[in-house]
Structure formats: structure tokens, C-alpha cells
Write a protein that holds these residues in place. Structure first.
Motif, PDB file in Angstrom:
ATOM      1  N   LYS A 173     -21.269 -69.555   2.733  1.00 32.28           N
ATOM      2  CA  LYS A 173     -19.958 -68.884   3.208  1.00 32.28           C
ATOM      3  C   LYS A 173     -20.140 -69.411   4.833  1.00 32.28           C
ATOM      4  O   LYS A 173     -20.913 -69.485   5.306  1.00 32.28           O
ATOM      5  N   ASP A 174     -18.701 -69.585   5.181  1.00 30.86           N
ATOM      6  CA  ASP A 174     -18.260 -69.516   6.701  1.00 30.86           C
ATOM      7  C   ASP A 174     -18.480 -71.161   7.203  1.00 30.86           C
ATOM      8  O   ASP A 174     -18.272 -71.425   8.241  1.00 30.86           O
ATOM      9  N   GLY A 209     -14.826 -69.549   2.151  1.00 25.52           N
ATOM     10  CA  GLY A 209     -14.539 -68.034   2.102  1.00 25.52           C
ATOM     11  C   GLY A 209     -15.851 -67.133   1.242  1.00 25.52           C
ATOM     12  O   GLY A 209     -16.255 -66.305   1.948  1.00 25.52           O
ATOM     13  N   SER A 243     -10.668 -71.232   2.558  1.00 21.12           N
ATOM     14  CA  SER A 243      -9.556 -70.830   3.134  1.00 21.12           C
ATOM     15  C   SER A 243      -9.115 -72.337   3.797  1.00 21.12           C
ATOM     16  O   SER A 243      -9.861 -72.984   4.586  1.00 21.12           O
TER      17      SER A 243
END
Length: 165
Positions: free
Chosen positions: A102-103, A130, A150
Motif C-alpha cells: 500500500k502507498d 491503494g 490509483s
């Protein structure tokens, strides 16, 4: 503006599985990767079980007027929604999960018609992971996880596949 090439009278149609290639890159200096940047990335092709999204769509804006019963429209905003990859889990390694945390920020590079240098068939999506979640199931199927992305900038579509080194 240059004249587009003529459309051939026949097509050589193909099956995407076994041809299209997917890479995840964390380093890229231009709007499309060089061959060393592509090679330094992670090829995901053989680990992908499902693909969603990765298409640019336009939301038209209606433009009605009193002079007509017809409601015309003009192009509005471009957007790429709900883009994800479902990937097979590896019982012996967490390398893919670590790479797609994530990220994590990077680029998803798709060679639509395979790795054919100079062909303008490479799409580059600037992305941020995301979410990543395990797809738990009692069904008789392999273990998988889904990574949702994203898209953080307009994609660079129809780029030339970099020359081999």
C-alpha cells in the motif's frame, strides 16, 4: 500534424494471453521507460490471473440549447477508474507482496502487442498502490491477492517500445 498511416485491408488478430507483457517500475526518468529501466522493473506477466481497468474513459458534458430538442455533448474530463491486478500468491516468498505494498508509487507498463522494439504499443500508467488484499476462498482454486491502483497522472499511451540493448 502528420497524416496517419493507411489502415490495412486485412488484420493479423491475436490472443492477448501469451503476448501482452506487464511490468511494474519504481524508477523512470522520462514519460516512457528506457530498456534498462524496463529490465530493472518487475515483470508481473506470469503472476497475473485477472486484470480490471487500465482504460482511459471520457465523461461527456451535456450541452442542451433552446434551439433543438436534441441534447448534444462535448468531451469532458478523462479518468481511469477501478484499475487492479489479481496476482497468484507464492507460498515460498513474499517478494511480490513487498513490491506492491500500500502507498507504493511507480508505473505500470503494458506492452500490448508484446516486446517488439520501436512499435508504438506501450502504455505507461503512473500509479500508487491503494490497497492489496488476499482473496480468501474455500473454492478449489489457487491462492491470490488483489492489488488496486490509483492512476495519478494522465497515462502515456501508444509509446514506442524501447530498443533492446
Amino acid at each position: 500534424m502528420s497524416t496517419p498511416p493507411p489502415i490495412p485491408a486485412t488484420q493479423e488478430r491475436f490472443y492477448q494471453r501469451g503476448v501482452t507483457r506487464f511490468y511494474f517500475l519504481t524508477t523512470m526518468t522520462g514519460k516512457a521507460p528506457t530498456r534498462p529501466e524496463l529490465v530493472a522493473g518487475t515483470e508481473l506477466t506470469d503472476f497475473i490471473s485477472d486484470i480490471e481497468g487500465w482504460q482511459l474513459a471520457n465523461t461527456p458534458i451535456e450541452t442542451p440549447d433552446m434551439g433543438s430538442e436534441f441534447t448534444s455533448s462535448i468531451p469532458g474530463e478523462d479518468k481511469a477508474e477501478n484499475s487492479s491486478l489479481t496476482i497468484y500468491e507464492d507460498k515460498a516468498s513474499e517478494a511480490l507482496e513487498e513490491r506492491l505494498k500500500k502507498d507504493t508509487v511507480g508505473w505500470l507498463v503494458i506492452l500490448r502487442k508484446g516486446d517488439i522494439p520501436a512499435r508504438k504499443t506501450m502504455d505507461v500508467f503512473a500509479v500508487r498502490v491503494g490497497s492489496r488484499g488476499t482473496a480468501y476462498t474455500v473454492a478449489t482454486e489457487p491462492a491470490k491477492f488483489k492489488v488496486s491502483f490509483s492512476i495519478t497522472a494522465p497515462p502515456e499511451l501508444d509509446q514506442a517500445v524501447p530498443a533492446a540493448v
